[in-house]
Design an enzyme around this catalytic site. Structure first.
Site: not given
Length: 152
Positions: A64-67
């Site tokens: 779950i890449p997030h930014g």
């Protein structure tokens, strides 16, 4: 708000071809090129900075890449599936097959955390994971999520 309020057919990729972390992140960001999102370079930078803090590969073939970005006006949710799997430095050291990318405005920290928690809860359901792993079209992805999609 529900996940399906922000996940659209245009941001669902069911046949990722990338073989490593940077390449898969670039491929996942491709649908945003036609939106009001900041440049792909700015989005890549925020995602890679987060990955340097610790991999967002949570194990069981999921990442779950997030930014959060200051100059982002909208919330973006992207789903991607890799048939062969991608080396993503996951916690269990196994390849990642399912990706959810979350990008939110920096001021929306609460919403960012709610989306992250909602996806995590959704992916704890074996039937949803199995349906996502078998999905071969955006419609199949949406159908897998819909029964469990709740307001957050």
């Amino acid at each position: 708000m529900k996940l399906l309020d922000i996940l659209t057919r245009d941001t669902i990729l069911t046949d990722l071809q990338a073989k490593d972390k940077p390449a898969v992140l670039e491929e996942l960001l491709a649908p945003l090129s036609q939106t009001s999102a900041p440049s792909k370079e700015a989005l890549m930078q925020v995602l890679m900075e987060r990955e340097r803090l610790g991999s967002t590969g949570i194990g069981d073939g999921i990442a779950i890449p997030h930014g959060k970005l200051d100059n982002l006006e909208d919330i973006f949710l992207i789903f991607g599936k890799s048939r062969r799997g991608v080396s993503f430095d996951a916690m269990d050291n196994r390849p990642v097959h399912l990706f959810f990318v979350i990008l939110t405005p920096a001021a929306e920290t609460g919403l960012h955390l709610k989306i992250l928690a909602r996806i995590s809860r959704l992916l704890r359901e074996p039937s949803v994971k199995n349906r996502l792993r078998q999905a071969s079209s955006p419609e199949m992805v949406l159908e897998a999520i819909a029964p469990m999609d709740e307001d957050f």
